[in-house]
Design an enzyme around this catalytic site. Structure first.
Site, PDB file in Angstrom:
ATOM      1  N   LYS A  66       0.813  -1.330   0.052  1.00 25.06           N
ATOM      2  CA  LYS A  66      -0.144  -0.041   0.017  1.00 25.06           C
ATOM      3  C   LYS A  66       0.851   1.357   0.123  1.00 25.06           C
ATOM      4  O   LYS A  66       0.478   2.294  -0.638  1.00 25.06           O
ATOM      5  CB  LYS A  66      -0.945  -0.045   1.150  1.00 25.06           C
ATOM      6  CG  LYS A  66      -1.966  -1.152   0.952  1.00 25.06           C
ATOM      7  CD  LYS A  66      -3.143  -1.082   2.156  1.00 25.06           C
ATOM      8  CE  LYS A  66      -4.245  -2.111   2.122  1.00 25.06           C
ATOM      9  NZ  LYS A  66      -5.213  -1.720   2.890  1.00 25.06           N
ATOM     10  N   ASP A 103     -10.365   2.036   1.557  1.00 32.18           N
ATOM     11  CA  ASP A 103     -10.599   1.630   3.066  1.00 32.18           C
ATOM     12  C   ASP A 103     -11.232   2.690   3.619  1.00 32.18           C
ATOM     13  O   ASP A 103     -12.054   2.099   4.506  1.00 32.18           O
ATOM     14  CB  ASP A 103      -9.116   1.367   3.693  1.00 32.18           C
ATOM     15  CG  ASP A 103      -8.451   0.151   2.848  1.00 32.18           C
ATOM     16  OD1 ASP A 103      -9.251  -0.972   2.480  1.00 32.18           O
ATOM     17  OD2 ASP A 103      -7.357   0.107   2.916  1.00 32.18           O
TER      18      ASP A 103
END
Length: 258
Positions: A66, A103
């Site tokens: 990420k 997210d």
């Protein structure tokens, strides 16, 4: 014309995203296919940059990529820039790569309205940063705790939230730690406040310790699979412009992974 999307991670065999996203593509009658893409860190950048040439329109990104995805992207959403991590890449026809973090929005979608006024986020990694940023942006008073207090203090300073080694009461408790990934994990040492809502970002094949604890206390539980569905729905909408079939995605994601 057929198109591809996938999830970049290492390891990634456990991911439930393919069954979830392929169910969504089928529901929407899209000629798309979603694949697991196991890529070690040293191959991440070259692999990600090569995907558009193989028909990929986008990719989700999971551990440990990420931060690398954040650095790879040519442009970043406000969420990705503030959180410092990217979980969704979109490949433009001009060759540019856009990075987003679904997210954060996925957590809010899973919680629904109204949001509790106070929250304690356990964990100061990427998931903790996403949760803390999303909740603070939505007007929730956020406190962050981490086993290493310095990491919690750094996150709090970046996102302008509070950090505490001994947090007080909160109406929402978010597990953004790795506790629950292993069957033998214990909640010992974690500040378990008497929250009325519990979000557990961990999911697996069995009930997690946080989920058991929440149910025993009669708290409302939002589990990791629901957050997975909601962040995946946001990614799908970014890539296709279509309204995500959340119910179909939710039904698919509870099936066993093969």
């Amino acid at each position: 014309m057929s198109a591809f999307a996938g999830v970049l991670g290492f390891p990634v065999a456990h991911s439930r995203s393919p069954v979830m996203m392929n169910a969504a593509f089928a529901e929407l009658d899209l000629d798309w296919r979603y694949l697991r893409l196991p890529v070690p860190p040293e191959r991440f950048e070259e692999t990600a940059r090569a995907l558009p040439g193989s028909g990929y329109r986008g990719a989700n990104v999971t551990i440990p990529h990420k931060l690398a995805a954040h650095d790879l992207a040519d442009e970043l959403s406000d969420a990705a820039r503030a959180i410092g991590a990217v979980n969704t890449l979109s490949f433009g026809e001009d060759g540019r790569i856009a990075g987003d973090n679904t997210d954060a929005g996925g957590i809010l979608d899973a919680l629904g309205e109204p949001l509790p006024p106070t929250a304690l986020v356990l964990g100061a990694g990427g998931a903790g940063r996403a949760a803390a940023w999303a909740l603070a942006e939505a007007g929730v008073e956020v406190t962050v705790w981490n086993r290493t207090p310095e990491r919690a203090a750094s996150l709090a300073a970046d996102l302008v939230v509070a950090a505490s080694e001994r947090p007080g009461p909160a109406e929402l408790l978010v597990n953004a730690t790795s506790v629950g990934l292993r069957p033998t994990d214990s909640l010992d040492g974690l500040p378990l406040v008497d929250a009325r809502v519990v979000v557990d970002l961990v999911y697996g094949g069995v009930q997690t310790p946080f989920a058991r604890w929440a149910e025993e206390r009669g708290a409302r539980l939002v589990d990791g699979l629901e957050v997975l569905v909601r962040q995946g729905a946001r990614s799908l909408q970014l890539w296709t412009g279509k309204e995500p079939p959340v119910d179909s995605m939710r039904r698919a994601v509870v099936q066993p992974v093969f």
